[in-house]
Write a protein that holds these residues in place. Structure first.
Motif, PDB file in Angstrom:
ATOM      1  N   SER A 102       0.811  -1.220   0.000  1.00 43.35           N
ATOM      2  CA  SER A 102       0.000   0.000   0.000  1.00 43.35           C
ATOM      3  C   SER A 102       0.845   1.271   0.000  1.00 43.35           C
ATOM      4  O   SER A 102       0.334   2.353  -0.307  1.00 43.35           O
ATOM      5  CB  SER A 102      -0.931  -0.001   1.218  1.00 43.35           C
ATOM      6  OG  SER A 102      -0.173  -0.114   2.415  1.00 43.35           O
ATOM      7  N   ALA A 105       0.797   3.562  -3.079  1.00 43.90           N
ATOM      8  CA  ALA A 105      -0.358   4.395  -3.412  1.00 43.90           C
ATOM      9  C   ALA A 105       0.098   5.776  -3.870  1.00 43.90           C
ATOM     10  O   ALA A 105       1.115   6.306  -3.409  1.00 43.90           O
ATOM     11  CB  ALA A 105      -1.289   4.501  -2.210  1.00 43.90           C
ATOM     12  N   ASN A 111       4.710   8.497  -5.244  1.00 40.46           N
ATOM     13  CA  ASN A 111       3.931   7.593  -4.399  1.00 40.46           C
ATOM     14  C   ASN A 111       4.399   7.784  -2.964  1.00 40.46           C
ATOM     15  O   ASN A 111       5.353   8.520  -2.688  1.00 40.46           O
ATOM     16  CB  ASN A 111       4.045   6.134  -4.859  1.00 40.46           C
ATOM     17  CG  ASN A 111       5.474   5.625  -4.857  1.00 40.46           C
ATOM     18  OD1 ASN A 111       6.214   5.785  -3.887  1.00 40.46           O
ATOM     19  ND2 ASN A 111       5.887   5.007  -5.963  1.00 40.46           N
ATOM     20  N   SER A 236      -4.488   3.012  -5.266  1.00 38.29           N
ATOM     21  CA  SER A 236      -3.637   2.050  -4.572  1.00 38.29           C
ATOM     22  C   SER A 236      -3.516   0.774  -5.394  1.00 38.29           C
ATOM     23  O   SER A 236      -4.421   0.404  -6.152  1.00 38.29           O
ATOM     24  CB  SER A 236      -4.224   1.714  -3.198  1.00 38.29           C
ATOM     25  OG  SER A 236      -4.412   2.891  -2.439  1.00 38.29           O
ATOM     26  N   PHE A 248      -3.753  -0.424 -10.473  1.00 36.66           N
ATOM     27  CA  PHE A 248      -4.209   0.514  -9.443  1.00 36.66           C
ATOM     28  C   PHE A 248      -5.705   0.759  -9.570  1.00 36.66           C
ATOM     29  O   PHE A 248      -6.282   0.724 -10.677  1.00 36.66           O
ATOM     30  CB  PHE A 248      -3.472   1.851  -9.570  1.00 36.66           C
ATOM     31  CG  PHE A 248      -2.018   1.791  -9.202  1.00 36.66           C
ATOM     32  CD1 PHE A 248      -1.594   2.142  -7.931  1.00 36.66           C
ATOM     33  CD2 PHE A 248      -1.071   1.366 -10.125  1.00 36.66           C
ATOM     34  CE1 PHE A 248      -0.261   2.096  -7.579  1.00 36.66           C
ATOM     35  CE2 PHE A 248       0.269   1.316  -9.782  1.00 36.66           C
ATOM     36  CZ  PHE A 248       0.670   1.683  -8.510  1.00 36.66           C
TER      37      PHE A 248
END
Length: 333
Positions: A102, A105, A111, A236, A248
């Motif tokens: 995660s 994300a 990210n 994510s 994603f």
């Protein structure tokens, strides 16, 4: 001349008396030699001798000598300042970083993980006098860099952090915190700090976060907790395509903020929420200010006195004036 300072600059006010001295010498010049009154000068040549032309130099010698004495009394000198710093209160810091899937994300740019790496590297650069270590965790945890003062090693370790499936995916907050505590429990530093960062909830590992927090408190370790992720939804990763690329989709951001607040409160730390790149940078800057290292700065001053040259010049000029006045110009009319 930029490095020359004066110990007694107040003596420069004496230069205001120099014009008075010049005026007095000019006014008294006719009384400094014998005079002879004659009814007529027709029998004398009108040209001045060489001694007549040179005699004013005696007054110049005296004025320059006075100027040199004033400068000497002001004590000109150069100073060479050398500094030496000594850390009087060192801090050992371990950054425990969540590297679960995660963290890829995209609510922080590019990210979460890459945004964190940049801010963490800046934080390390601003802690030159402290020792720093690095713990990586997902469902399990390991020490990527032990506590060290070698900043290039730490920066290189941060640079190489990535999601690579070495650790089983998941978020073991208790595992990450316990591993960080293990790196600090034997530290002799006056202050021991853990910066624990996650973007999820504790769903893996065999050590409960509360238990790890109790151990941290027992060893006098302060824990700053950071929840990273925007409020609401974020792009994510949810799967990996056949070509190895992450897929994603918008997913709800879930962070166990109450758990992070409890860990921070139990260890006298503080909880922060990073919802953007700017906010994340501000959080690390705030922690940097909260955990200050006491530095004792020692300054050594090496003075080189310059007044002696001016005293020698003044003495030479005064002796020259007195000598010439008592010899060459003694019988001069």
């Amino acid at each position: 001349m930029d490095k020359i300072t004066f110990l007694n600059p107040g003596f420069f006010w004496l230069f205001l008396l120099i014009p008075v001295a010049v005026f007095w010498l000019f006014w008294k010049k006719n009384q400094q030699s014998a005079t002879l009154k004659m009814s007529s000068l027709q029998g004398f040549k009108g040209s001045e001798s060489t001694l007549t032309k040179l005699k004013p130099l005696l007054n110049v010698f005296r004025i320059v000598a006075l100027c040199c004495l004033i400068i000497a009394m002001a004590r000109p000198r150069t100073v060479d300042v050398s500094n030496r710093t000594k850390t009087t209160k060192g801090i050992d810091i371990v950054m425990a970083i969540d590297v679960s899937g995660s963290m890829l994300a995209k609510d922080l740019k590019p990210n979460r993980l890459e945004a964190l790496k940049k801010v963490a590297a800046d934080f390390v650069d601003e802690r030159p006098n402290d020792r720093i270590g690095l713990v990586i965790y997902a469902s399990e945890a390991y020490t990527k860099t032990p506590v060290t003062s070698d900043k290039p090693i730490i920066l290189e370790a941060i640079k190489t952090i990535k999601y690579d499936n070495v650790l089983q995916d998941g978020t073991g907050i208790g595992m990450g915190l316990a591993t960080a505590v293990n790196r600090l429990k034997d530290s002799k530093a006056k202050s021991k700090v853990i910066i624990l960062l996650t973007d999820g909830v504790n769903n893996a590992g065999f050590i409960e976060p509360e238990t790890a927090a109790d151990i941290a408190k027992q060893y006098g370790i302060k824990v700053y907790t950071i929840g990273i992720g925007t409020n609401g939804m974020a792009m994510s990763p949810y799967a990996i395509s056949p070509n190895g690329q992450f897929l994603f989709q918008n997913m709800k951001v879930e962070i166990d903020e109450q758990l992070m607040k409890n860990i921070a409160a139990k260890t006298d730390g503080k909880y922060f929420r990073a919802t953007s790149n700017t906010k994340l940078a501000e959080i690390y800057a705030a922690i940097n200010k909260l955990e200050t290292t006491e530095i004792e700065e020692l300054k050594f001053y090496d003075y080189d006195e310059k007044y002696r040259a001016f005293v020698w010049i003044a003495g030479f000029l005064l002796l020259a004036e007195i000598g010439l006045r008592k010899t060459v110009f003694r019988s001069f009319i």
